[in-house]
Motif scaffolding. Structure first.
Motif, mmCIF file in Angstrom:
data_model
loop_
_atom_site.group_PDB
_atom_site.id
_atom_site.type_symbol
_atom_site.label_atom_id
_atom_site.label_comp_id
_atom_site.label_asym_id
_atom_site.label_seq_id
_atom_site.Cartn_x
_atom_site.Cartn_y
_atom_site.Cartn_z
ATOM 1 N N TYR A 287 -9.876 39.947 95.057
ATOM 2 C CA TYR A 287 -10.586 39.119 93.930
ATOM 3 C C TYR A 287 -10.880 39.908 92.811
ATOM 4 O O TYR A 287 -11.914 39.194 92.256
ATOM 5 C CB TYR A 287 -11.731 38.134 94.885
ATOM 6 N N SER A 288 -10.363 40.831 92.452
ATOM 7 C CA SER A 288 -10.570 41.097 91.172
ATOM 8 C C SER A 288 -9.908 40.193 89.909
ATOM 9 O O SER A 288 -9.160 39.159 90.436
ATOM 10 C CB SER A 288 -10.064 42.668 90.676
ATOM 11 N N ASN A 289 -9.983 40.411 88.831
ATOM 12 C CA ASN A 289 -9.145 40.029 87.802
ATOM 13 C C ASN A 289 -8.106 40.556 87.141
ATOM 14 O O ASN A 289 -7.484 40.305 86.326
ATOM 15 C CB ASN A 289 -10.179 39.238 86.742
ATOM 16 N N SER B 131 -5.720 35.528 89.371
ATOM 17 C CA SER B 131 -4.974 35.633 88.043
ATOM 18 C C SER B 131 -3.624 36.322 88.106
ATOM 19 O O SER B 131 -2.791 35.993 87.704
ATOM 20 C CB SER B 131 -5.955 36.572 87.259
ATOM 21 N N ASN C 234 -4.932 38.497 94.016
ATOM 22 C CA ASN C 234 -6.092 37.805 93.330
ATOM 23 C C ASN C 234 -5.770 36.415 92.510
ATOM 24 O O ASN C 234 -4.337 36.396 92.254
ATOM 25 C CB ASN C 234 -7.119 38.629 92.510
#
Length: 314
Positions: free
Chosen positions: A158-160, A199, A197
């Motif tokens: 769940y990083s970008n 993105s 994620n």
């Protein structure tokens, strides 16, 4: 423009006293219950319940449960329940009994973040003494089971961070596993879409469209079927346009013969502090009619009041 629930002045002791006054004696002042509870955040409601217990040695949840009934009771109690506990309860209701309501499993598990799902699983275990993953596995099967269990495991990055090369590679892999293959490798689709994620996945979907000249939804519609297809399309829409997804779900709950009140309550309550204002806008854009009008046409009395207070107040 009406202020959001976070902008209303808050005095939890005063609120507790007002709630007590609204419920003691002969008859219940439902308007006061609605006014206070809909204008507070869930965290504030927990604080009010705590001080209510300290002042009167009574459980606010049980007090309200004994004072009101029907659909108004359902909404008020849902609003007094912490979000992770409420989601756990909704999932349990979808699983228990004869038959499983896969639509609720799909809605909740495909729209919550990994962090939220971890908290839901903890609440589920605490309340029911069972593992959510085991119950989902016991009540679903096939590819639908695979995607729901993958989401339950909450292993998504769940990083970008976006890796353009990886997006191109994954788009190529999805192409080879889907429309460029006899039969679809559903497992690959599940692995990619439940581990990366949002993105990164949006970049992959853009590369997929550039490569195949069609969006991923078109491919899924032609390659997959049944509840698995529904879950996959839900997952993608919640990654891209979650408010639009819930606007459509609300429309489904209201249109046709009879209102699906459980769905209506669950969606409005669970999104009231998330994106209900955006859902309201998307509802009007998609259906050229405001959500409040739909609610007025299909509900009445205190039930209508509380739903409108939540929708208009966000």
């Amino acid at each position: 423009m009406q202020p959001s629930i976070r902008e209303h002045p808050f005095d939890h002791k005063n609120d507790a006293e007002k709630l007590r006054k609204a419920m003691k004696g002969f008859g219940t002042d439902e308007d006061t219950l609605i006014d206070i509870i809909t204008k507070r955040t869930n965290i504030q409601r927990q604080q009010i319940a705590q001080i209510y217990k300290g002042l009167y040695n009574k459980d606010l949840y049980q007090e309200i449960k004994s004072e009101v009934s029907g659909k108004l009771e359902k909404v008020l109690l849902a609003l007094l329940t912490p979000p992770d506990v409420y989601d756990a309860q909704c999932l349990n209701d979808a699983i228990k009994g004869l038959g499983t309501n896969e639509s609720i499993l799909i809605e909740i598990l495909c729209s919550r973040t990994p962090q939220q799902i971890i908290r839901i699983k903890e609440a589920y275990k605490r309340i029911y003494g069972r593992d959510l993953e085991r119950d989902v596995a016991g009540d679903t099967s096939g590819d639908l089971e695979k995607i729901l269990l993958a989401l339950c495991r909450s292993q998504r990055d769940y990083s970008n961070r976006v890796d353009g090369n990886k997006a191109q590679q994954d788009a190529q892999r999805l192409f080879k596993a889907g429309i460029n293959k006899w039969g679809t490798d559903e497992g690959l689709f599940v692995d990619i879409f439940t581990s990366q994620n949002p993105s990164q996945l949006n970049a992959t979907m853009q590369e997929y469209q550039r490569l195949t000249h069609q969006d991923i939804e078109t491919s899924i519609n032609s390659e997959m079927g049944g509840k698995f297809k529904k879950a996959f399309l839900t997952l993608i829409e919640c990654l891209r346009y979650p408010a639009s997804y819930f606007a459509k779900r609300l429309h489904e709950s209201i249109q046709g013969f009879g209102t699906k009140d459980e769905d209506l309550i669950r969606i409005i309550v669970s999104r009231s502090e998330v994106d209900l204002a955006q859902i309201r806008q998307d509802f009007r854009r998609i259906y050229n009619k405001c959500l409040e009008t739909f609610i007025k046409d299909d509900t009445s009395g205190d039930y209508e009041k509380i739903l409108l207070a939540l929708v208009v107040g966000n």
